[in-house]
Design an enzyme around this catalytic site. Structure first.
Site, mmCIF file in Angstrom:
data_model
loop_
_atom_site.group_PDB
_atom_site.id
_atom_site.type_symbol
_atom_site.label_atom_id
_atom_site.label_comp_id
_atom_site.label_asym_id
_atom_site.label_seq_id
_atom_site.Cartn_x
_atom_site.Cartn_y
_atom_site.Cartn_z
ATOM 1 N N ASP A 32 7.139 -6.965 9.642
ATOM 2 C CA ASP A 32 6.749 -6.766 8.249
ATOM 3 C C ASP A 32 6.330 -8.117 7.684
ATOM 4 O OD1 ASP A 32 6.831 -5.941 5.373
ATOM 5 O OD2 ASP A 32 7.786 -4.156 6.227
ATOM 6 N N THR A 36 5.022 -5.702 0.392
ATOM 7 C CA THR A 36 5.599 -4.647 -0.463
ATOM 8 C C THR A 36 6.967 -4.189 0.056
ATOM 9 O OG1 THR A 36 4.407 -2.926 0.769
ATOM 10 C CG2 THR A 36 3.350 -3.758 -1.224
ATOM 11 N N ASP A 57 2.210 -10.667 9.626
ATOM 12 C CA ASP A 57 1.162 -9.827 9.050
ATOM 13 C C ASP A 57 0.329 -9.257 10.203
ATOM 14 O OD1 ASP A 57 -1.090 -8.755 7.904
ATOM 15 O OD2 ASP A 57 -1.595 -10.522 6.713
ATOM 16 N N ALA A 115 0.397 5.934 10.956
ATOM 17 C CA ALA A 115 0.709 6.634 9.714
ATOM 18 C C ALA A 115 -0.581 6.866 8.953
ATOM 19 C CB ALA A 115 1.673 5.790 8.885
ATOM 20 N N TYR A 146 -7.805 2.451 0.142
ATOM 21 C CA TYR A 146 -6.735 3.055 0.952
ATOM 22 C C TYR A 146 -7.291 4.218 1.769
ATOM 23 C CZ TYR A 146 -2.071 5.076 1.921
ATOM 24 O OH TYR A 146 -0.938 5.565 2.512
ATOM 25 N N ARG A 187 4.748 4.644 -8.233
ATOM 26 C CA ARG A 187 4.637 6.059 -7.874
ATOM 27 C C ARG A 187 5.456 6.903 -8.828
ATOM 28 N NH1 ARG A 187 4.250 6.062 -1.366
ATOM 29 N NH2 ARG A 187 5.553 4.238 -1.571
#
Ligand code: UDP
Length: 314
Positions: A32, A36, A57, A115, A146, A187
């Site tokens: 990670d 975020t 990254d 994903a 996205y 969200r």
């Protein structure tokens, strides 16, 4: 011992996947860049010898020593608020990051699961959404960074599968919720829970008549686990078909939290906000024998417990 690399391991879904694969007896490498994600989500794993963490990254060249059996690519900003604020990183992790991980999977002869998302369907004209639907996406709208990164991700993953014979899996994830969602990720569920607990206005965008279908994270993880171990290389929807309007959702959270100061506060509808979304999960039922088990009442109760520990009441 099977060895698995999970990118985005410090994120909401990545951390739950890390827990699950540790529980199944795998050796897990979490990766990670913490853009975020948060180390708090995986703090409890650091003491385990089966868990390793790389702060990296994946948009840059990825090196992992030793063998790998599986790779799960879950690194990406994933809320509309995040990808509006980090458009370039969002495009890069879905495109360059996926390319790097495909290369790594090829080198290690590992199986890669990516994903993907219901966002590949855009603002859908077909309802509910089946895997065969090609979508209705605005490439240059605010969500384009996205949506198009994820569509490219599917395309390059299929290309590696057909051209190089790489073992790949594609999960299209619909709205998911549960403990470890970031409080301020923008969200709807973290927003509504934190606003209700603080006794503020619940920011309902537009008239609240747009719909979503929310899946509890444990159900999603079970679906991903089954898909990874299946022999199915085409995209599979994983989500909960229980559809509701955002206004109904706001009212449910208001009544669950029960803070008399909380109320509804209307805000403008963001550009290109999909009007409706519900997965058709016939394929997941047939191929994986999977369907969601946790109903919203139970899922929201568990999630409420979590938000009570991270949001100060007002
Ligand atoms: N939404 C809302 N208030 C908020 C955040 C989101 O009414 O504070 C709405 C948003 O307009 C969308 C739905 O809730 O229709 C789900 O939004 P979210 O950002 O959770 O994810 P999306 O499903 O749009 O990717």
């Amino acid at each position: 011992m099977k060895r698995i690399l999970i990118t985005g391991a410090a994120g909401f879904i990545g951390s739950h996947l890390s827990d699950r694969f540790i529980k199944e007896g795998y050796s897990v490498i979490g990766m990670d860049n913490l853009l975020t994600g948060s180390l708090t989500n995986i703090e409890h794993l650091f003491k385990l010898k089966e868990f390793d963490f790389y702060h990296h990254d994946v948009s840059k060249f990825v090196h992992v020593p030793g063998h790998l059996d599986y790779i799960l690519h879950f690194a990406s900003p994933a809320s509309p608020f995040d990808y509006l604020n980090m458009p370039i990183q969002t495009l890069k992790v879905g495109s360059l990051g996926t390319h790097n991980l495909l290369g790594l999977a090829k080198e290690k002869k590992a199986r890669l699961l990516i994903a993907s998302t219901s966002e590949v369907y855009g603002d859908p004209l077909e309802h509910p959404q089946k895997e065969t639907y090609w979508g209705n996406v605005n490439p240059i709208g605010p969500r384009g960074v996205y949506d198009e990164a994820k569509r490219f991700q599917e395309a390059i993953t299929m290309a590696y599968h057909t051209y190089h014979g790489l073992e790949t899996r594609i999960v299209r994830i619909f709205n998911t919720y549960g403990p470890r969602m970031r409080v301020n990720d923008g969200r709807v569920l973290p927003a509504f829970f934190s606003q209700a607990i603080r006794g503020e206005g619940l920011t309902v965008f537009g008239d609240g008549e747009q719909t979503r279908s929310f899946c509890y994270v444990d159900d999603l993880v079970e679906g991903i686990y089954r898909l990874l171990l299946s022999d199915y290389a085409q995209p599979v929807n994983i989500g909960n078909p229980a559809e509701m309007t955002i206004m109904e959702f706001a009212k449910e959270i208001l009544s669950l939290v029960g803070n008399p100061k909380a109320h509804i506060d209307y805000r403008p509808l963001p550009v290109d906000d999909p009007k409706q979304r519900r997965p058709d999960i016939t394929l997941a039922r047939e191929i994986l024998g999977w369907e969601p088990k946790v109903d919203r009442e139970e899922g929201l109760a568990r999630t409420h417990e979590y938000f009570k520990t991270v949001v100060k009441p007002g």
